[in-house]
Motif scaffolding. Structure first.
Motif, short mmCIF file in Angstrom:
data_model
loop_
_atom_site.label_atom_id
_atom_site.label_comp_id
_atom_site.label_asym_id
_atom_site.label_seq_id
_atom_site.Cartn_x
_atom_site.Cartn_y
_atom_site.Cartn_z
N SER A 1 0.85 -1.19 0.00
CA SER A 1 0.00 0.00 0.00
C SER A 1 0.88 1.23 0.00
O SER A 1 1.88 1.29 0.73
N ILE A 2 0.51 2.22 -0.82
CA ILE A 2 1.21 3.51 -0.79
C ILE A 2 0.17 4.61 -0.61
O ILE A 2 -0.83 4.66 -1.33
N VAL A 3 0.39 5.47 0.38
CA VAL A 3 -0.59 6.50 0.72
C VAL A 3 0.12 7.81 1.01
O VAL A 3 1.33 7.86 1.24
N LYS A 4 -0.68 8.88 1.02
CA LYS A 4 -0.15 10.20 1.32
C LYS A 4 -0.97 10.82 2.45
O LYS A 4 -2.20 10.89 2.37
N ALA A 5 -0.29 11.26 3.52
CA ALA A 5 -0.96 11.89 4.65
C ALA A 5 -0.38 13.28 4.91
O ALA A 5 0.63 13.67 4.32
N TRP A 6 -1.04 14.00 5.79
CA TRP A 6 -0.61 15.34 6.14
C TRP A 6 0.47 15.30 7.21
O TRP A 6 1.57 15.82 7.05
N LYS A 7 0.17 14.61 8.31
CA LYS A 7 1.10 14.51 9.42
C LYS A 7 1.20 13.07 9.90
O LYS A 7 0.28 12.28 9.74
N ALA A 8 2.34 12.77 10.49
CA ALA A 8 2.56 11.47 11.14
C ALA A 8 3.45 11.68 12.33
O ALA A 8 4.20 12.66 12.40
N ASP A 9 3.38 10.76 13.28
CA ASP A 9 4.42 10.72 14.31
C ASP A 9 5.35 9.56 13.98
O ASP A 9 5.14 8.82 13.01
N ALA A 10 6.37 9.39 14.79
CA ALA A 10 7.40 8.40 14.46
C ALA A 10 6.89 6.97 14.51
O ALA A 10 7.52 6.07 13.94
N THR A 11 5.74 6.74 15.16
CA THR A 11 5.18 5.39 15.21
C THR A 11 4.26 5.10 14.03
O THR A 11 3.75 3.99 13.90
N GLY A 12 4.01 6.10 13.19
CA GLY A 12 3.21 5.89 12.00
C GLY A 12 1.75 6.27 12.11
O GLY A 12 0.98 6.06 11.17
N ASN A 13 1.34 6.83 13.25
CA ASN A 13 -0.03 7.35 13.34
C ASN A 13 -0.20 8.46 12.30
O ASN A 13 0.65 9.35 12.20
N LEU A 14 -1.29 8.41 11.54
CA LEU A 14 -1.47 9.35 10.43
C LEU A 14 -2.68 10.26 10.62
O LEU A 14 -3.72 9.84 11.14
N VAL A 15 -2.51 11.50 10.16
CA VAL A 15 -3.60 12.48 10.07
C VAL A 15 -3.66 12.95 8.63
O VAL A 15 -2.63 13.37 8.06
N PHE A 16 -4.84 12.88 8.03
CA PHE A 16 -5.03 13.33 6.66
C PHE A 16 -5.66 14.71 6.65
O PHE A 16 -6.34 15.11 7.58
N ARG A 17 -5.44 15.45 5.57
CA ARG A 17 -5.91 16.83 5.46
C ARG A 17 -7.21 16.88 4.67
O ARG A 17 -7.22 16.67 3.46
N LYS A 18 -8.32 17.09 5.36
CA LYS A 18 -9.63 17.29 4.74
C LYS A 18 -9.93 16.21 3.70
O LYS A 18 -9.80 15.03 3.97
N THR A 19 -10.33 16.62 2.46
CA THR A 19 -10.75 15.62 1.48
C THR A 19 -9.60 14.75 0.98
O THR A 19 -9.85 13.75 0.28
N ALA A 20 -8.37 15.08 1.31
CA ALA A 20 -7.25 14.22 0.93
C ALA A 20 -7.26 12.90 1.69
O ALA A 20 -6.47 12.01 1.39
N ARG A 21 -8.19 12.78 2.65
CA ARG A 21 -8.32 11.49 3.34
C ARG A 21 -8.84 10.44 2.36
O ARG A 21 -8.36 9.32 2.33
N ASN A 22 -9.85 10.78 1.58
CA ASN A 22 -10.50 9.96 0.54
C ASN A 22 -10.19 8.45 0.63
O ASN A 22 -10.58 7.80 1.60
#
Length: 237
Positions: free
Chosen positions: A159-180
């Motif tokens: 899987s390859i994905v793009k997120a807005w922010k992450a911490d070093a453990t890989g928790n991800l936050v997506f930016r608005k509709t870029a979550r899709n």
């Protein structure tokens, strides 16, 4: 476990192989893993199967891999906006498995949850249902039988994905509709590589604001993104 890598090429090292299935997040050009896609092109990996809502545009996103003939099959919902995608499909150069968008998202999510298949009414009576198992369930008015088709979960090699922010453990936050499509795409890969705009210290993300837990993310890269506008609409000054 080390999750942060210095570049997309480093993060993909030892992962790519010809003929693999890749689940890619994004919708159009919104939230696409553009750095990883470029690195896959540079690696020259071929005969790829992509599960992705669409294929970007001709010279960006998965479109660059179509141009270089590295994609064998697309599992997608939408062919528009990419002339090369349409040309290869209509000429028989590219295999295409059409999926309704909700079905594709659920196939990815199901794979990420270890669910090999599910029944849905979407596509019944259309070419989408051809060759698939049909089964009746008493879900209509007064328990009347309604027909469903069996759809299989997607279990991707990568899987390859793009997120807005992450911490070093890989928790991800997506930016608005870029979550899709990014969360379900991330879930269904044996390995998940995420590219992000910023990696923040572990513990600095609000737990209630995390969109995808780090348990799904194997490797991380931070980078600058072009983030093109797919359809630029303007008005006269």
């Amino acid at each position: 476990m080390k999750k942060i890598y210095g570049s997309a090429a480093d993060a993909l090292d030892g992962v790519l192989h010809d003929g693999m299935m890749i689940a890619a997040g994004g919708f159009g050009l919104c939230g696409i893993p553009e750095l990883l896609l470029q690195a896959i092109k540079d690696a020259g990996t071929k005969d790829l199967i992509f599960a992705s809502n669409n294929a970007g545009v001709d010279d960006f996103g998965i479109g660059i891999l179509l141009q270089s003939r590295q994609v064998k099959k697309m599992i997608s919902s939408y062919v528009g906006e990419n002339a090369e995608f349409m040309r290869q499909y209509l000429s028989g150069e590219l295999e295409l498995e059409f999926n309704p968008q909700g079905t594709l998202a659920e196939r990815m999510r199901a794979g990420g949850c270890g669910i090999p298949g599910f029944y849905t009414k979407t596509g019944v009576g259309t070419v989408i249902a051809d060759g698939k198992e049909h089964k009746d369930f008493p879900t209509g008015p007064d328990g009347a039988a309604e027909t469903y088709i069996l759809e299989e979960g997607i279990f991707a090699d990568l899987s390859i994905v793009k997120a807005w922010k992450a911490d070093a453990t890989g928790n991800l936050v997506f930016r608005k509709t870029a979550r899709n499509f990014n969360p379900p795409a991330a879930m269904c890969g044996k390995i998940c590589i995420a590219e992000v705009e910023e990696i923040v210290p572990t513990g600095s993300l609000d737990p209630d604001g995390i969109h995808l837990p780090g348990i799904y993310v194997t490797r991380l890269i931070e980078g600058a993104h072009e983030k093109r506008i797919e359809q630029r609409t303007t008005r006269a000054a």
